[in-house]
Enzyme design. Structure first.
Site, short mmCIF file in Angstrom:
data_model
loop_
_atom_site.label_atom_id
_atom_site.label_comp_id
_atom_site.label_asym_id
_atom_site.label_seq_id
_atom_site.Cartn_x
_atom_site.Cartn_y
_atom_site.Cartn_z
N HIS A 125 38.60 51.31 -11.32
CA HIS A 125 37.88 52.39 -10.64
C HIS A 125 36.38 52.23 -10.85
O HIS A 125 35.94 51.50 -11.74
CB HIS A 125 38.31 53.76 -11.20
CG HIS A 125 37.90 53.94 -12.63
ND1 HIS A 125 38.59 53.37 -13.68
CD2 HIS A 125 36.85 54.59 -13.19
CE1 HIS A 125 37.99 53.67 -14.81
NE2 HIS A 125 36.93 54.41 -14.55
N ASP A 127 33.15 54.92 -11.49
CA ASP A 127 33.12 56.28 -12.04
C ASP A 127 32.77 57.34 -10.98
O ASP A 127 31.77 57.21 -10.25
CB ASP A 127 32.13 56.38 -13.20
CG ASP A 127 32.67 55.72 -14.48
OD1 ASP A 127 33.90 55.59 -14.61
OD2 ASP A 127 31.84 55.34 -15.33
N HIS A 275 35.56 49.04 -12.84
CA HIS A 275 35.96 48.63 -14.19
C HIS A 275 37.37 49.08 -14.51
O HIS A 275 37.95 49.92 -13.81
CB HIS A 275 34.95 49.12 -15.25
CG HIS A 275 34.70 50.59 -15.21
ND1 HIS A 275 33.81 51.17 -14.33
CD2 HIS A 275 35.21 51.61 -15.94
CE1 HIS A 275 33.79 52.48 -14.52
NE2 HIS A 275 34.64 52.78 -15.49
N ARG A 292 30.54 58.27 -23.23
CA ARG A 292 29.89 57.82 -22.00
C ARG A 292 28.85 58.83 -21.53
O ARG A 292 29.06 60.05 -21.61
CB ARG A 292 30.96 57.67 -20.90
CG ARG A 292 30.45 57.04 -19.63
CD ARG A 292 31.52 57.12 -18.53
NE ARG A 292 31.51 58.43 -17.90
CZ ARG A 292 32.41 58.85 -17.01
NH1 ARG A 292 33.43 58.06 -16.68
NH2 ARG A 292 32.33 60.05 -16.47
#
Ligand code: FE2
Length: 324
Positions: A125, A127, A275, A292
């Site tokens: 995916h 983000d 990623h 994150r």
């Protein structure tokens, strides 16, 4: 479209001057470089920021080692490169640090139930592409890392675009697709997942190919976990073309695999990459804890100049006190 489109996809606009404040060590032919030099726990000077930004544009994801940052230092680092958003618009943030999202090993346990249908692209995916302006970049920091397993992959979606045949590029250039949060195929949403998505619904239509303003690169903007259908095609046409593209963008030659250590940082251009956290982590007893921060992004623009549109939800804004 062709050779011209292909030439556009080369990172020709990236400054070629050797950096003076950092050293850049490429990890593969197409994506990923390790950066040495800066101490990320301290404010970066402007030249270092620009050199890191240039390396990011060229290599799509850059890695730093031995940078054990606090949440506050992580926020300061992110602010050097853009405006942090809220940790996650649907799934929340860390207590006292609204810009920081906890990427814990078991974070999906409260969201989905059942066994996913595993395809070659399962879990890949980009983000938050359900938002009309997905984050421009993400900065992920490793804190608790298993002794083995739990790596992360990234893939270069600009090189993947280049790797399609010219006739297919010409067709894909004209398409748009709908991105939304939903459980992986084969799994069902928990009540918690449904409630959170109701509270902050996000569904957007993006061009399948977006153009990056700084470089002119064309990027195959497909996010396998979130891109649900291609607008205007029949369901079977849509599914088969998406499967072809998902399989294509995850070809190993477009990817880099990163082995985490405590204090590692991965900083990626979320416009030009997808990623994956491989599922081996679930076969192990070890925990893994990453944090994150995402930076506010622009609304993507396609080859025809048309921007993405929100079907549900508001753009992801920069975090400011009171918006949490
Ligand atoms: Fe992610």
């Amino acid at each position: 479209m062709s050779s011209a489109a292909s030439a556009l996809a080369r990172p020709a606009a990236v400054p070629e001057a050797a950096p003076r404040h950092i050293s850049v060590h490429p990890l593969t032919g197409h994506i990923g470089a390790e950066i040495e030099g800066p101490d990320l726990s301290k404010p970066l000077d402007r030249e270092a920021v620009e050199e890191i930004r240039a390396a990011l544009l060229k290599w799509k994801v850059v890695f730093f080692r031995d940078q054990p940052l606090t949440h506050a230092q992580h926020v300061t680092l992110a602010e050097s490169f853009g405006a942090p958003t809220i940790g996650h618009p649907v799934f929340g943030f860390v207590e006292d640090y609204p810009q920081v999202y906890s990427v814990a090993r078991n974070r999906f346990a409260t969201r989905h139930v059942g066994e996913p249908l595993i395809r070659p692209w399962t879990g890949w995916h980009t983000d938050v592409t359900a938002a009309v302006n997905p984050p421009a970049a993400s900065i992920l920091r490793g804190v608790e890392i298993p002794p083995y397993g739990g790596d992360t992959f990234w893939t270069n979606l600009a090189v993947a675009y280049d790797g399609l045949s010219a006739p297919l590029r010409g067709f894909i250039d004209t398409l748009r697709g709908v991105h939304a949060f939903s459980p992986p195929e084969g799994q069902a949403a928990t009540d918690d997942f449904v409630a959170k998505n109701r509270k902050r619904p996000l569904v957007s239509e993006h061009p399948l190919v977006r153009v990056i303003p700084e470089t002119g690169e064309r990027v195959l903007f497909v996010s396998p976990s979130f891109l649900k259908s291609i607008t205007g095609l029949s369901p079977r046409e849509s599914q088969q073309i998406l499967e072809l593209l998902f399989e294509h963008v995850t070809r190993p030659e477009y990817t880099v695999r990163f082995r985490w250590q405590p204090g590692s940082i991965a900083f990626w251009d979320n416009r030009t990459t997808a990623h994956l956290a491989p599922r081996d982590i679930y076969a192990l007893d070890f925990d893994r804890q990453l944090y994150r921060i995402t930076l506010k992004g622009d609304v993507p623009v396609g080859v025809d100049g048309h921007a993405s549109t929100a079907i549900e939800g508001e753009p992801l804004d920069a975090f400011s006190a009171g918006t949490a």
